[in-house]
Design an enzyme around this catalytic site. Structure first.
Site, mmCIF file in Angstrom:
data_model
loop_
_atom_site.group_PDB
_atom_site.id
_atom_site.type_symbol
_atom_site.label_atom_id
_atom_site.label_comp_id
_atom_site.label_asym_id
_atom_site.label_seq_id
_atom_site.Cartn_x
_atom_site.Cartn_y
_atom_site.Cartn_z
ATOM 1 N N PRO A 217 1.247 -1.587 -0.181
ATOM 2 C CA PRO A 217 -0.160 0.151 0.269
ATOM 3 C C PRO A 217 1.051 0.952 0.248
ATOM 4 C CG PRO A 217 -0.044 -0.885 2.029
ATOM 5 C CD PRO A 217 0.717 -1.884 1.190
ATOM 6 N N ASP B 198 5.574 2.680 2.043
ATOM 7 C CA ASP B 198 4.933 1.730 2.837
ATOM 8 C C ASP B 198 3.339 1.896 4.048
ATOM 9 O OD1 ASP B 198 3.503 -1.266 3.576
ATOM 10 O OD2 ASP B 198 5.481 -2.212 3.515
ATOM 11 N N HIS B 199 2.807 2.194 3.821
ATOM 12 C CA HIS B 199 2.185 2.649 4.751
ATOM 13 C C HIS B 199 1.533 1.479 6.098
ATOM 14 C CE1 HIS B 199 -0.525 5.184 7.056
ATOM 15 N NE2 HIS B 199 -0.984 6.009 5.567
ATOM 16 N N ARG B 200 1.771 0.180 5.180
ATOM 17 C CA ARG B 200 2.075 -0.750 6.927
ATOM 18 C C ARG B 200 2.768 -0.786 7.774
ATOM 19 N NH1 ARG B 200 2.754 -6.575 3.336
ATOM 20 N NH2 ARG B 200 4.164 -5.081 2.224
ATOM 21 N N CYS B 201 3.839 -0.389 7.696
ATOM 22 C CA CYS B 201 4.911 -0.299 8.889
ATOM 23 C C CYS B 201 5.493 1.554 9.403
ATOM 24 C CB CYS B 201 6.240 -1.039 8.295
ATOM 25 S SG CYS B 201 6.570 -0.265 7.064
#
Length: 421
Positions: free
Chosen positions: A220, A393-396
């Site tokens: 993402p 990366d919006h996950r982390c």
């Protein structure tokens, strides 16, 4: 008994490689460590060293052809053997004696027969025994031999022990939950197109296509841009270069690498990587620098960039870029990296966005510095301005951390003397 030359595995994702050039002729003497063959992986052309001594018998894979990892690509002769003994063998066929790998070494030791020398390491009072192949695989994968139990004679660490550790590590890194399956590609309809030249894909180009497709589909991305004024930095650079030899002069890109490293140190939550069930936050900054080469793109790594000065960064960058363009990078030059910089400013590109290079979680796109109108103290002025864009990366890496990183980068590069603090 003849010794097989195997296609080496230089990367966990590597399944095959192309033989570019054999570096030995038939009957040439070969010592351990001699350069034996050039192979093209999906990252670079690599010179492979001999792991055994003998005389070169013949290559079983023609130059330009591909072979699977761990398949037999050539033959070494032992004392008393001749090239004529191999006359029946044709390229690509391996109707040969057993492979001289760790298993053969183990069998030889058990029957008191000569085998390839083991490597003995000392760690305190403990002696660590490992075969040359096991040691090399451990080095490439960043494994500590002292943490691995050996299954060979007298506890000797062999290839299968390294593979077992890697298999366990890979299982732990497997994604939890549903995995996105990329859409199946369809062939282009050719009958209505004009005349064309068909360009076969190199291993590097195939890997770039696969990895970036997966990245754009599965990560993402979000994008943040900021403008940075460069006039003070350009003035400092001019003063520095006036006192440096031509070979030591620093470029704007060297300042950018230095600034990224310092900004990462000040904002550690931006120096992270997604690991499926965890987030990895790194204690050092290893910066991958995108370099365009024939047939694709490669990202050699400036390691521990925070601890390097501008002149050191300039020298390291020039050396790696030169090796990349000559196809002389080794896996240690391009594996790893915690953050990537892609600079298209030299082409006059004002701004652009990049696709994250997995498994990293961020990449910085650097545009050209150009004269632009700016407002200072309510008055219109002209300044040299550069636009940079972070893909994250919006996950982390949350938007707040990404924004803090860019703000820190801007503060440092606009006041370059603060980099000395």
């Amino acid at each position: 008994m003849a010794i097989d030359i195997l296609m080496p595995s230089l990367d966990p994702s590597m399944t095959k490689a192309r033989v570019v050039k054999w570096l030995k002729q038939e009957a040439d003497p070969v010592a351990i460590g001699d350069l034996l063959v050039e192979i093209e992986t999906d990252k670079a052309v690599v010179e492979v060293e001999a792991e055994n001594a003998g005389r070169f018998g013949k290559g079983l894979v023609e130059e330009g052809d591909y072979a699977d990892v761990n398949s037999v690509i050539g033959i070494l002769l032992e004392p008393g053997e001749s090239v004529e003994d191999l006359v029946e063998l044709s390229p690509g066929k391996a109707d040969l004696p057993a492979v001289a790998n760790d298993e053969q070494e183990t069998e030889a030791q058990e029957t008191d027969q000569p085998a390839a020398p083991a490597v003995t390491l000392s760690e305190g009072s403990q002696r660590i025994f490992a075969s040359p192949l096991a040691r090399r695989l451990a080095t490439m994968e960043g494994l500590e031999l002292a943490t691995i139990s050996g299954s060979g004679p007298n506890g000797r660490i062999v290839k299968r022990d390294i593979e077992a550790v890697l298999a366990t590590r890979n299982e732990q890194r497997q994604p939890v939950g549903k995995v996105i399956t990329p859409a199946v590609e369809t062939a282009v309809e050719l009958q209505h197109l004009p005349s064309y030249e068909k360009i076969e894909l190199t291993a590097m180009r195939q890997t770039i296509a696969r990895r970036l497709t997966e990245s754009s589909q599965q990560i993402p991305h979000y994008f943040l841009s900021i403008d940075c004024e460069l006039d003070q930095l350009l003035s400092v650079r001019k003063q520095l270069n006036a006192d440096l030899d031509d070979e030591a002069k620093v470029s704007l890109n060297d300042f950018i690498i230095r600034t990224v490293a310092l900004a990462m140190k000040k904002v550690p939550n931006a120096n992270v990587m997604w690991n499926h069930d965890s987030i990895l936050r790194f204690s050092q900054v290893d910066i991958s620098v995108a370099v365009a080469i024939d047939g694709g793109l490669i990202t050699p790594v400036i390691r521990q960039a925070c601890g390097m000065g501008l002149v050191e960064i300039a020298a390291a960058t020039k050396n790696l870029a030169d090796k990349a363009r000559k196809g002389k990078l080794v896996p240690e030059d391009y594996q790893g990296g915690t953050f990537t910089i892609s600079n298209l400013g030299m082409y006059g590109i004002k701004n652009f966005t990049s696709i994250i290079n997995p498994p990293q979680s961020a990449i910085l796109s650097v545009g050209a510095g150009e004269q632009r109108p700016v407002v200072k103290d309510g008055e219109l002025a002209v300044a040299t301005v550069m636009t940079i864009t972070l893909a994250a990366d919006h996950r982390c890496l949350d938007g707040a951390a990404g924004s803090e990183f860019l703000a820190t980068f801007k503060r440092l590069i606009e006041a370059p003397l603060t980099m000395l603090l």
